[in-house]
Design an enzyme around this catalytic site. Sequence first.
Site, mmCIF file in Angstrom:
data_model
loop_
_atom_site.group_PDB
_atom_site.id
_atom_site.type_symbol
_atom_site.label_atom_id
_atom_site.label_comp_id
_atom_site.label_asym_id
_atom_site.label_seq_id
_atom_site.Cartn_x
_atom_site.Cartn_y
_atom_site.Cartn_z
ATOM 1 N N SER A 114 0.834 -1.211 0.000
ATOM 2 C CA SER A 114 0.000 0.000 0.000
ATOM 3 C C SER A 114 0.863 1.253 0.000
ATOM 4 O O SER A 114 0.608 2.217 -0.730
ATOM 5 C CB SER A 114 -0.885 0.024 1.246
ATOM 6 O OG SER A 114 -1.794 -1.036 1.216
ATOM 7 N N ARG A 138 1.540 4.283 -3.050
ATOM 8 C CA ARG A 138 1.285 5.705 -2.740
ATOM 9 C C ARG A 138 2.542 6.540 -2.911
ATOM 10 O O ARG A 138 2.482 7.691 -3.351
ATOM 11 C CB ARG A 138 0.723 5.814 -1.321
ATOM 12 C CG ARG A 138 -0.748 5.331 -1.243
ATOM 13 C CD ARG A 138 -1.118 4.971 0.177
ATOM 14 N NE ARG A 138 -2.538 4.680 0.360
ATOM 15 C CZ ARG A 138 -3.135 3.517 0.112
ATOM 16 N NH1 ARG A 138 -2.432 2.498 -0.378
ATOM 17 N NH2 ARG A 138 -4.434 3.346 0.333
ATOM 18 N N ARG A 155 -13.287 -7.366 -10.938
ATOM 19 C CA ARG A 155 -13.519 -6.688 -9.657
ATOM 20 C C ARG A 155 -14.342 -5.403 -9.827
ATOM 21 O O ARG A 155 -14.228 -4.712 -10.834
ATOM 22 C CB ARG A 155 -12.171 -6.400 -8.974
ATOM 23 C CG ARG A 155 -11.447 -7.706 -8.669
ATOM 24 C CD ARG A 155 -10.159 -7.490 -7.944
ATOM 25 N NE ARG A 155 -10.359 -6.941 -6.614
ATOM 26 C CZ ARG A 155 -9.363 -6.583 -5.808
ATOM 27 N NH1 ARG A 155 -8.113 -6.710 -6.221
ATOM 28 N NH2 ARG A 155 -9.610 -6.102 -4.618
ATOM 29 N N SER A 200 -13.551 1.227 2.809
ATOM 30 C CA SER A 200 -12.532 0.947 1.800
ATOM 31 C C SER A 200 -11.509 2.077 1.730
ATOM 32 O O SER A 200 -11.834 3.211 1.383
ATOM 33 C CB SER A 200 -13.186 0.766 0.427
ATOM 34 O OG SER A 200 -12.187 0.831 -0.584
ATOM 35 N N GLN A 237 -9.237 2.149 -0.430
ATOM 36 C CA GLN A 237 -9.018 2.455 -1.849
ATOM 37 C C GLN A 237 -9.979 3.539 -2.313
ATOM 38 O O GLN A 237 -9.596 4.463 -3.025
ATOM 39 C CB GLN A 237 -9.175 1.184 -2.693
ATOM 40 C CG GLN A 237 -8.059 0.185 -2.423
ATOM 41 C CD GLN A 237 -8.235 -1.116 -3.171
ATOM 42 O OE1 GLN A 237 -9.269 -1.345 -3.792
ATOM 43 N NE2 GLN A 237 -7.239 -1.978 -3.105
ATOM 44 N N ASP A 296 -6.967 -8.020 4.613
ATOM 45 C CA ASP A 296 -6.221 -8.925 3.724
ATOM 46 C C ASP A 296 -5.726 -10.175 4.448
ATOM 47 O O ASP A 296 -5.085 -11.025 3.831
ATOM 48 C CB ASP A 296 -5.009 -8.179 3.138
ATOM 49 C CG ASP A 296 -5.441 -7.094 2.158
ATOM 50 O OD1 ASP A 296 -6.549 -7.208 1.585
ATOM 51 O OD2 ASP A 296 -4.686 -6.123 1.976
ATOM 52 N N LYS A 311 -12.195 -9.565 -3.432
ATOM 53 C CA LYS A 311 -10.743 -9.332 -3.432
ATOM 54 C C LYS A 311 -10.149 -9.999 -4.687
ATOM 55 O O LYS A 311 -10.860 -10.244 -5.645
ATOM 56 C CB LYS A 311 -10.126 -9.875 -2.137
ATOM 57 C CG LYS A 311 -10.554 -9.080 -0.901
ATOM 58 C CD LYS A 311 -10.020 -7.666 -0.963
ATOM 59 C CE LYS A 311 -10.519 -6.804 0.172
ATOM 60 N NZ LYS A 311 -10.186 -5.404 0.008
ATOM 61 N N ARG A 333 -12.391 -14.791 -1.643
ATOM 62 C CA ARG A 333 -11.528 -15.436 -0.637
ATOM 63 C C ARG A 333 -12.309 -16.315 0.337
ATOM 64 O O ARG A 333 -11.761 -17.292 0.854
ATOM 65 C CB ARG A 333 -10.726 -14.377 0.130
ATOM 66 C CG ARG A 333 -9.632 -13.800 -0.725
ATOM 67 C CD ARG A 333 -8.708 -12.871 0.012
ATOM 68 N NE ARG A 333 -7.605 -12.527 -0.876
ATOM 69 C CZ ARG A 333 -6.881 -11.418 -0.787
ATOM 70 N NH1 ARG A 333 -7.126 -10.552 0.164
ATOM 71 N NH2 ARG A 333 -5.901 -11.190 -1.639
ATOM 72 N N ARG A 360 -2.585 -14.235 -1.922
ATOM 73 C CA ARG A 360 -2.714 -14.498 -0.486
ATOM 74 C C ARG A 360 -3.303 -15.889 -0.208
ATOM 75 O O ARG A 360 -3.000 -16.507 0.805
ATOM 76 C CB ARG A 360 -3.536 -13.406 0.197
ATOM 77 C CG ARG A 360 -2.885 -12.028 0.048
ATOM 78 C CD ARG A 360 -3.351 -11.032 1.077
ATOM 79 N NE ARG A 360 -3.115 -9.672 0.620
ATOM 80 C CZ ARG A 360 -1.944 -9.043 0.649
ATOM 81 N NH1 ARG A 360 -0.875 -9.658 1.110
ATOM 82 N NH2 ARG A 360 -1.824 -7.808 0.210
HETATM 83 C C1 S3P Z 1 -5.672 -1.320 0.154
HETATM 84 C C2 S3P Z 1 -6.924 -1.350 0.685
HETATM 85 C C3 S3P Z 1 -7.703 -2.584 0.896
HETATM 86 C C4 S3P Z 1 -6.818 -3.827 0.803
HETATM 87 C C5 S3P Z 1 -5.876 -3.757 -0.352
HETATM 88 C C6 S3P Z 1 -4.954 -2.558 -0.213
HETATM 89 C C7 S3P Z 1 -4.982 -0.024 -0.025
HETATM 90 O O1 S3P Z 1 -8.694 -2.680 -0.101
HETATM 91 O O2 S3P Z 1 -7.619 -4.982 0.712
HETATM 92 O O3 S3P Z 1 -5.081 -4.927 -0.432
HETATM 93 O O4 S3P Z 1 -3.759 -0.019 -0.262
HETATM 94 O O5 S3P Z 1 -5.663 1.002 0.065
HETATM 95 P P1 S3P Z 1 -10.167 -2.020 0.097
HETATM 96 O O6 S3P Z 1 -10.018 -0.565 0.104
HETATM 97 O O7 S3P Z 1 -10.953 -2.502 -1.086
HETATM 98 O O8 S3P Z 1 -10.668 -2.583 1.389
#
Ligand code: S3P
Length: 449
Positions: A26, A30, A126, A171, A173, A325, A352, A356, A400
Amino acid sequence: MNTPNPLTSRKSGPLEGTIKVPGDKSISHRALMLGAITVGETIISGLLEGEDVLATAEAMRSLGAEVCKGSDGLWHIYGTGIGGLKEPKEALDMGNSGTGVRLLMGLVAGHAITTKFTGDGSLSGRPMNRIIKPLEMMGATFETSDGGTLPLTVIGNEDTMPLEYRLPVASAQVKSAILLAGLSAPGRTTVIEERPTRDHTERMLRHFGLGVDVQDMKDGSQAISIIGQQELEPCAVDVPGDPSSAAFPAVAALLNKGSELRLCGICVNERRMGLYVTLQEMGADISYEHERIVAGEPVADIIVRGTGTLKGIDVPPERVPSMIDEFPALAMVAACAEGTTKMTGLGELRVKESDRLLMVTEGLKACGISLEMGEDSLTINSNGRHPIGGATIKTALDHRIAMAFLALGTATDEPITIDDATPIKTSFPNFEELMEDLGAEINQSTKKN
Ligand code: S3P
């Protein structure tokens, strides 16, 4: 399509050693993205060089930033400035990476450019509407495949509007995509989240010199705000180890009595620590040393000792975002713990890299474990004896799922084979090597030597 690469793990005995797992995925995404919109040089050390992050590095180059790995082993980024990304000549292939594509959709939405995104079979299934909806409210338009999936095209808008948005799903993301689009908008963009999700975007924006305001609301939610159209300041980012990757050697150590493992320099941000807290509640011996702050993130060495008995527990649903995760890894421990482990509030696991809940359920059943899968829950019953194993596990392009079952296979009577180890390269390219260094028996042959 790549040829599948099956891998087998077998009963290993105690695992021992000191390792450094690759950089946090993550944070790596970024760091590249913010570096690419900052005028001046951003230097990144410890970047995860897995396929997901390398796809983001390539995408940032296509969008006009200079991104290269120097002979010093560090990544050097020279960015375009806020609003300065260029229209890519070709579609950006984001491979398996949901984080890469979703965060980038936010970033390009605030630019007057058209960007097409593609991905592999897993990513193309997705859901993207959760990102599209708020970005449309900010002025971007989209052309998507049926069902709002990839391949899709973002038609960005230079006159991005600031937004106040309450997240309908927990989320990071979605939160991050809105904040990244908000960097181009005049005025205040606010995201309200009911359950705290990982805050790496907020921390890294601050590290790049931007003010991020976080307000606790009366109803228990949090409002995260930024003011857009301000330049970021170039900086150095030292990416800590990924707690989600560290989970797999940690779980293998817990399942093999007598193990002792030191995982060095791991990100211990509390919004990522749900698995480790849960394992401690199950009776695991886990401790932290050398706690420090690096590039705005809490970091520590994690020490894991395999002492034997673990007990089943109920995992509180409010903890889910901090271990979103990690459920495949936790399920492997639950399969060996004495009693029942009940996990609820797991709806997001269905969208995911694979479904999962289904992949864990099918895999554990094949290994001889009794469990019940609900729409968004999993209940695993075990008498504390390790499962028999002896199965070949379907991994469905999910790194994973692959690593979780390989970790379990180090402790089952019969070997566990995963049908394809290729996706492990997305997040943990040296997984096999590091596990072998610790004493795990993981290799390509399905026959015993
Ligand atoms: C992530 C947010 C999570 C996580 C992903 C990484 C991120 O997803 O499952 O592996 O880096 O912001 P979600 O925002 O869909 O929960």
